[in-house]
Design an enzyme around this catalytic site. Structure first.
Site, PDB file in Angstrom:
ATOM      1  N   LYS A 182      49.794  -4.295  76.395  1.00  0.00           N
ATOM      2  CA  LYS A 182      48.396  -4.194  76.797  1.00  0.00           C
ATOM      3  C   LYS A 182      48.095  -2.812  77.384  1.00  0.00           C
ATOM      4  CE  LYS A 182      46.834  -6.120  80.578  1.00  0.00           C
ATOM      5  NZ  LYS A 182      46.413  -7.128  81.573  1.00  0.00           N
ATOM      6  N   ASP A 238      43.118  -8.598  77.581  1.00  0.00           N
ATOM      7  CA  ASP A 238      43.340  -9.059  78.945  1.00  0.00           C
ATOM      8  C   ASP A 238      42.691 -10.434  79.087  1.00  0.00           C
ATOM      9  OD1 ASP A 238      40.651  -8.555  78.919  1.00  0.00           O
ATOM     10  OD2 ASP A 238      40.657  -7.203  80.638  1.00  0.00           O
TER      11      ASP A 238
END
Length: 219
Positions: A120, A138
């Site tokens: 991420k 997220d």
């Protein structure tokens, strides 16, 4: 959801959010990297409060190391998990100096080899700093993807791949920030603002919270 509806959704989001970008304050790719590492399980607002002070005295890998572990912790102690994050940041700085001449690499493999950097975080850096069409999933993107039916998946990787495969090409670069800002301020977790949402009529959420328009009172 069909391609025509997806295109309309991103067109409306782009119109509603004309400057889609990160809310993490930074003046360099290195500052962005450190801010993203610190943002894990923390709010951007909280990270910004800490980094405003930190970056005034240490905004390069060597400067971060020169501050020392305790010094670094004193700047970021208001952020959750600051002990572990301070150690990761220092190790990351050492790696940047040793392996990359103090610069931040622009490829996934090198980024994910850095301490404190996962998929991420790498996606955020590749997209925000280097303009690559990556999508960092997220909690906001995971929720928006599944709730709207734009990108359904049981885990973040499935949602990421779905977004990458179905997002109109012209919006791939900005999709990450369009979606995160939409999720942060409109398609919120507990009380989505469906009545204020620019894509409410296109979204396929089954439990839209749109207050019916009341008829005008009789005169």
């Amino acid at each position: 959801m069909n391609a025509q509806k997806r295109l309309a959704i991103f067109e409306r989001l782009a119109a509603a959010i004309p400057n889609p970008t990160t809310e993490l304050e930074h003046n360099s790719t290195f500052e962005l990297l450190i801010a993203v590492i610190l943002s894990a399980q923390a709010t951007d607002k909280g990270v910004n409060i800490a980094t405003r002070k930190l970056f005034k005295v240490a905004n390069t890998p060597q400067a971060i190391l020169d501050v020392g572990l305790e010094g670094l912790e004193s700047y970021i102690k208001t952020i959750g998990l600051y002990h572990a994050k301070a150690q990761n940041v220092r190790k990351c700085c050492e790696q940047l100096l040793t392996l990359h001449g103090g610069g931040v690499p622009d490829n996934r493999k090198a980024l994910e080899a850095l301490a404190g950097v996962g998929r991420k975080t790498a996606n955020v850096i590749l997209n925000t700093a280097f303009g690559q069409p990556t999508i960092a999933v997220d909690t906001h993107l995971f929720r928006v993807g599944n709730r709207t039916k734009l990108a359904q998946g049981k885990n973040v990787f499935e949602v990421e791949q779905r977004f990458l495969n179905t997002t109109p090409k012209q919006f791939l670069k900005d999709a990450h920030h369009l979606l995160i800002l939409h999720g942060r301020y409109t398609c919120t977790a507990r009380a989505p603002k469906c009545g204020e949402c620019c894509i409410a009529d296109l979204c396929e959420f089954h439990d839209k919270r749109i207050t019916p328009v009341q008829p005008p009172a009789e005169q």
